[in-house]
Design a protein around this motif. Structure first.
Motif, mmCIF file in Angstrom:
data_model
loop_
_atom_site.group_PDB
_atom_site.id
_atom_site.type_symbol
_atom_site.label_atom_id
_atom_site.label_comp_id
_atom_site.label_asym_id
_atom_site.label_seq_id
_atom_site.Cartn_x
_atom_site.Cartn_y
_atom_site.Cartn_z
ATOM 1 N N LEU A 22 0.879 -1.159 0.000
ATOM 2 C CA LEU A 22 0.000 0.000 0.000
ATOM 3 C C LEU A 22 0.923 1.217 0.000
ATOM 4 C CD1 LEU A 22 -2.461 -1.252 2.758
ATOM 5 C CD2 LEU A 22 -2.760 -1.399 0.291
ATOM 6 N N VAL A 23 1.063 1.833 -1.171
ATOM 7 C CA VAL A 23 2.029 2.917 -1.348
ATOM 8 C C VAL A 23 1.772 4.017 -0.317
ATOM 9 C CG1 VAL A 23 2.897 4.656 -2.943
ATOM 10 C CG2 VAL A 23 2.295 2.389 -3.788
ATOM 11 N N GLY A 24 2.822 4.407 0.372
ATOM 12 C CA GLY A 24 2.733 5.435 1.399
ATOM 13 C C GLY A 24 2.410 4.887 2.771
ATOM 14 N N PHE A 25 1.788 3.713 2.827
ATOM 15 C CA PHE A 25 1.430 3.118 4.113
ATOM 16 C C PHE A 25 2.448 2.066 4.521
ATOM 17 C CE2 PHE A 25 -0.937 0.028 6.746
ATOM 18 C CZ PHE A 25 -1.239 0.857 7.803
ATOM 19 N N GLY A 26 2.656 1.062 3.659
ATOM 20 C CA GLY A 26 3.628 0.032 3.983
ATOM 21 C C GLY A 26 3.404 -1.237 3.204
ATOM 22 N N LEU B 134 4.139 6.883 6.235
ATOM 23 C CA LEU B 134 3.696 6.473 7.571
ATOM 24 C C LEU B 134 4.770 6.814 8.613
ATOM 25 C CD1 LEU B 134 1.627 5.092 9.385
ATOM 26 C CD2 LEU B 134 2.677 2.911 8.786
ATOM 27 N N LYS B 135 6.017 6.529 8.283
ATOM 28 C CA LYS B 135 7.106 6.869 9.209
ATOM 29 C C LYS B 135 7.150 8.364 9.489
ATOM 30 C CE LYS B 135 10.302 3.202 7.839
ATOM 31 N NZ LYS B 135 11.595 2.950 7.202
ATOM 32 N N ASP B 136 6.988 9.179 8.438
ATOM 33 C CA ASP B 136 7.016 10.624 8.609
ATOM 34 C C ASP B 136 5.841 11.137 9.433
ATOM 35 O OD1 ASP B 136 9.352 10.690 7.146
ATOM 36 O OD2 ASP B 136 8.380 11.321 5.275
ATOM 37 N N ALA B 137 4.675 10.490 9.281
ATOM 38 C CA ALA B 137 3.488 10.915 10.006
ATOM 39 C C ALA B 137 3.571 10.598 11.500
ATOM 40 C CB ALA B 137 2.242 10.236 9.416
ATOM 41 N N VAL B 138 4.343 9.599 11.858
ATOM 42 C CA VAL B 138 4.412 9.149 13.253
ATOM 43 C C VAL B 138 5.471 9.903 14.047
ATOM 44 C CG1 VAL B 138 4.893 7.122 14.705
ATOM 45 C CG2 VAL B 138 3.498 6.892 12.676
ATOM 46 N N LYS B 139 6.365 10.602 13.414
ATOM 47 C CA LYS B 139 7.452 11.303 14.100
ATOM 48 C C LYS B 139 7.047 11.943 15.360
ATOM 49 C CE LYS B 139 10.673 12.287 10.461
ATOM 50 N NZ LYS B 139 11.360 13.285 9.714
#
Length: 89
Positions: free
Chosen positions: A43-47, A84-89
């Protein structure tokens, strides 16, 4: 958040809670079926959901301390995407 909370959130977009539950269940079942067939789901952008092979290894029975063989097997693995990684920072 649990599955019920996710269904409630999806039902805000779809017409009913029944449709939302069907959509969530379908997505989970589709990912499960793909992993069972050793396919990956991206899922592009998610994982990416994929399987990883775990080698045979030795372990110990905690009750007796006796050494046992743990057989090789495939296990599910999730690798988060950059968004997803960037959103969780």
């Amino acid at each position: 958040m649990n599955k019920g909370d996710l269904i409630n959130k999806v039902s805000e977009v779809l017409s009913s809670k029944k449709d939302a539950q069907a959509a969530v269940d379908c997505m989970i079942q589709t990912i499960t079926d793909a992993l069972a067939a050793n396919d990956s789901v991206t899922l592009v952008g998610f994982g990416t959901f994929k399987t990883a092979e775990r080698k045979e290894r030795k372990g110990r029975n905690p009750q007796t301390g006796k050494e046992i063989n743990i057989p090789a097997r495939n296990v599910p693995k999730f690798v988060p995407g950059k968004a997803l990684k960037d959103a969780v920072k």
